[in-house]
Design an enzyme around this catalytic site. Structure first.
Site, mmCIF file in Angstrom:
data_model
loop_
_atom_site.group_PDB
_atom_site.id
_atom_site.type_symbol
_atom_site.label_atom_id
_atom_site.label_comp_id
_atom_site.label_asym_id
_atom_site.label_seq_id
_atom_site.Cartn_x
_atom_site.Cartn_y
_atom_site.Cartn_z
ATOM 1 C CD GLN A 98 -2.772 -0.985 2.562
ATOM 2 O OE1 GLN A 98 -2.549 -0.152 3.439
ATOM 3 N NE2 GLN A 98 -3.723 -1.892 2.668
ATOM 4 C CD GLU A 148 5.179 4.334 4.307
ATOM 5 O OE1 GLU A 148 6.113 3.522 4.342
ATOM 6 O OE2 GLU A 148 4.224 4.236 3.511
ATOM 7 C CG HIS A 167 2.642 -3.324 8.864
ATOM 8 N ND1 HIS A 167 1.763 -2.492 9.517
ATOM 9 C CD2 HIS A 167 3.157 -2.605 7.840
ATOM 10 C CE1 HIS A 167 1.745 -1.317 8.896
ATOM 11 N NE2 HIS A 167 2.586 -1.360 7.875
ATOM 12 N NE ARG A 188 6.846 -1.206 8.938
ATOM 13 C CZ ARG A 188 6.661 -1.328 7.630
ATOM 14 N NH1 ARG A 188 7.011 -2.441 7.026
ATOM 15 N NH2 ARG A 188 6.134 -0.363 6.935
ATOM 16 C CG HIS A 221 4.480 -6.236 6.446
ATOM 17 N ND1 HIS A 221 3.387 -6.156 5.615
ATOM 18 C CD2 HIS A 221 5.288 -5.189 6.107
ATOM 19 C CE1 HIS A 221 3.519 -5.094 4.813
ATOM 20 N NE2 HIS A 221 4.671 -4.511 5.075
ATOM 21 N NE ARG A 248 10.440 -4.122 4.546
ATOM 22 C CZ ARG A 248 9.348 -3.422 4.251
ATOM 23 N NH1 ARG A 248 9.420 -2.423 3.401
ATOM 24 N NH2 ARG A 248 8.201 -3.721 4.807
HETATM 25 C C1 SIN Z 1 2.797 0.165 4.581
HETATM 26 O O1 SIN Z 1 2.124 0.730 3.738
HETATM 27 O O2 SIN Z 1 2.736 0.418 5.789
HETATM 28 C C2 SIN Z 1 3.738 -0.895 4.151
HETATM 29 C C3 SIN Z 1 4.940 -0.293 3.605
HETATM 30 C C4 SIN Z 1 6.073 -1.249 3.749
HETATM 31 O O3 SIN Z 1 5.926 -2.338 4.278
HETATM 32 O O4 SIN Z 1 7.161 -0.870 3.355
#
Ligand code: SIN
Length: 524
Positions: free
Chosen positions: A47, A113, A230, A276, A337, A372
């Site tokens: 996404q 992000e 995730h 993350r 994820h 990552r």
């Molecule tokens: C996300 O849209 O949160 C996933 C992006 C990613 O896993 O790099």
């Protein structure tokens, strides 16, 4: 058996496979093989987007720093430098080609992000980046007469003689026809293995077949303990889940617990936008300590029209579960994820087996370290996809072997039900005992459980579901053994019996067939 000869044989229909096939077609004939169809892959489901330092206030050096910080001391600096510098160039090429990224009057729209110090996430159709980019390259490869696409085709064995790969055996999993592909360049781009866990953001086809193929052919497999969870996957009592992109937090969503408290604020200065591993494990601990099943994303303070527009997929999908994300709290919990480890390659996608290459999620290039950075994965597909083809193309016209035993596989349809039931059982074991927080006891139990399953199943030689199951067991064991071997907590690998990072463990864990795990020092 039908036999094909190609200059490049590429296994995998996600972005790494599609992009490599497109690029390779300039140099020779290409077979693109996928066990499903081109619209089923992790890339298609992605996404958030693709990270690249193209903003006016950004620089590849800053992207480098953010990637290294997220990677918790295990990144390969040279690989990261390539990722961020060549990544910028690849993205500028994609923009020129006409890949439909979302635009503003000033150029590409850039999202934020977790772990990124700048807005640098390109996206397409809001929250359907993977789908749009994959659709774009699918259109290109489908109209390219140098590329032949083989869908529903499962590769079950690589042909390796004297440390050199010269082709593979595959079967069409619908009509049972067997094929032999000969090529001096076999490129595995078959994606990850997070579908081995019961709670996952991946399609259920993500079972690590590429890893099993390479491992059985003598390739080195690195760092399988690092399965990235995730933080925010939709939670429902039925177990159904789907990704709620990190970009939602990038646009200002809060994470709250059952009492409406923003717990991330007290845990990390970056709060909801911490890297993350921090957000995923904090949510896990919040869930464990409260006894609740999930936490919540809160968006009702944000502009509703903007949210509907930017996250139209998530908005519509959540509505199917009775959740209007502009008004209601979204229930979320972590889910498996991304497979950070994989087939060990050098900076040009080459494995230790000559003629065998890997790129994309299935490869371990060293760019992600132990954790990552969000949206670096689609970037890795195109950067290392190109480098892989550049390294492989020098092999064109090399002779392939003719000295091998021919292999056939057959499909016993009646075994499918057993396979699905056992896969589900393994997925539950992996989730409960090899999940976001592990310890020696849970890992040893998982290993025993899986060996127990293996000992009870009546494996039949050369049968499709027997082969798939033995691969699944193999990949699960690779994850568990690596997780047992790393006696520390680092990035995506968290052990409750070794809760801290251990500075003497800055190494990669390499597994190879018929050998004990080995420690490989970092090349930095
Ligand atoms: C996300 O849209 O949160 C996933 C992006 C990613 O896993 O790099």
């Amino acid at each position: 058996m039908k036999t094909y000869n190609f200059d490049f044989v590429i296994i995998g229909g996600g972005l790494a496979g599609l992009y490599s096939a497109h690029y390779a077609s300039q140099f020779g004939s290409v077979a693109l093989i996928t066990k499903s169809t081109l619209d089923i892959s992790n890339s298609y489901w992605a996404q958030g987007g693709i990270a690249a330092a193209i903003g006016k206030d950004d620089d590849p050096g800053l992207h480098f720093e953010d990637t290294i910080t997220a990677g918790r001391g295990l990144c390969d600096n040279a690989a990261v430098k390539i990722l961020v510098e060549e990544g910028r160039d690849r993205i500028l090429e994609l923009l020129k080609l006409g890949v439909p990224f979302d635009m503003t009057n000033d150029g590409p729209a850039l999202g934020l992000e977790g772990g990124h110090s700048k807005r640098r996430i390109l996206h397409a159709a809001g929250d359907s980046t993977g789908k749009e980019v994959v659709k774009y390259f699918t259109g290109i490869v489908e109209h390219n007469n140098k590329i032949k696409i083989f869908e529903n085709t499962f590769v079950f064995e690589l042909i390796v003689e004297d440390g050199k790969c010269s082709g593979l055996f595959a079967v069409n999993n619908i009509d049972n026809e067997n094929f032999l592909f000969l090529s001096s360049n076999v490129i595995i781009a078959a994606g990850g293995a997070s579908g081995i866990f019961s709670r996952t953001t991946n399609p259920n086809t993500s079972t690590g077949d590429g890893i099993a193929l390479a491992y059985n052919a003598g390739a080195e497999i690195a760092d399988m303990e690092f399965i990235q969870f995730h933080p925010t996957s939709f939670y429902s009592d039925t177990g159904d889940t789907f990704l709620i992109s990190e970009a939602v937090r990038g646009e200002g969503a809060y994470l709250v617990n059952e009492d409406g408290f923003r717990f991330m604020q007290k845990l990390d200065p970056l709060a909801e936008l911490a890297p993350r591993d921090v957000v995923a494990s904090s949510i896990f601990k919040e869930i464990e300590s409260s006894g609740n099943k999930c936490v919540y994303l809160k968006l009702d303070h944000l502009n509703a029209e903007k949210i509907k527009n930017r996250f139209s997929y998530i908005y519509n999908h959540a509505l199917d579960y009775g959740v209007d994300i502009t008004k209601n709290l979204i229930p979320v919990a972590p889910a498996a994820h991304y497979m950070i480890g994989g087939i060990k390659t050098d900076l040009n996608g080459e494995t230790n087996v000559k003629g065998l290459f890997a790129c994309g999620e299935v490869a371990s290039t060293g760019v992600h370290g132990a954790n990552r950075l969000a949206s670096n994965s689609l970037l890795e597909c195109i950067v290392f996809g190109k480098r892989t083809i550049d390294a492989a193309r020098v092999n064109i016209n090399n002779e392939t072997t003719s000295d091998f035993r021919s292999k056939n596989i057959y499909i016993e349809k009646a075994n499918e039900t057993f396979y699905i039931a056992i896969k589900k059982n393994i997925a539950e074991i992996m989730m409960s005992k090899v999940g976001i927080l592990r310890d020696e006891k849970s890992l040893r139990e998982a290993l025993d459980d899986i060996e127990n399953i293996a000992s009870k199943y009546n494996f039949t030689e050369n049968e499709f579901y027997s082969k798939k199951l033995s691969d699944l067991i193999q990949v699960s064991k690779l994850i568990i053994i690596s997780a047992l071997t790393r006696e520390e907590s680092r990035g995506a690998h968290k052990r409750s019996d070794f809760p801290s990072e251990n500075s003497s463990m800055k190494f990669h864990i390499i597994q190879r067939k018929d050998a004990q795990p080995e420690f490989l020092p970092l090349s930095n």
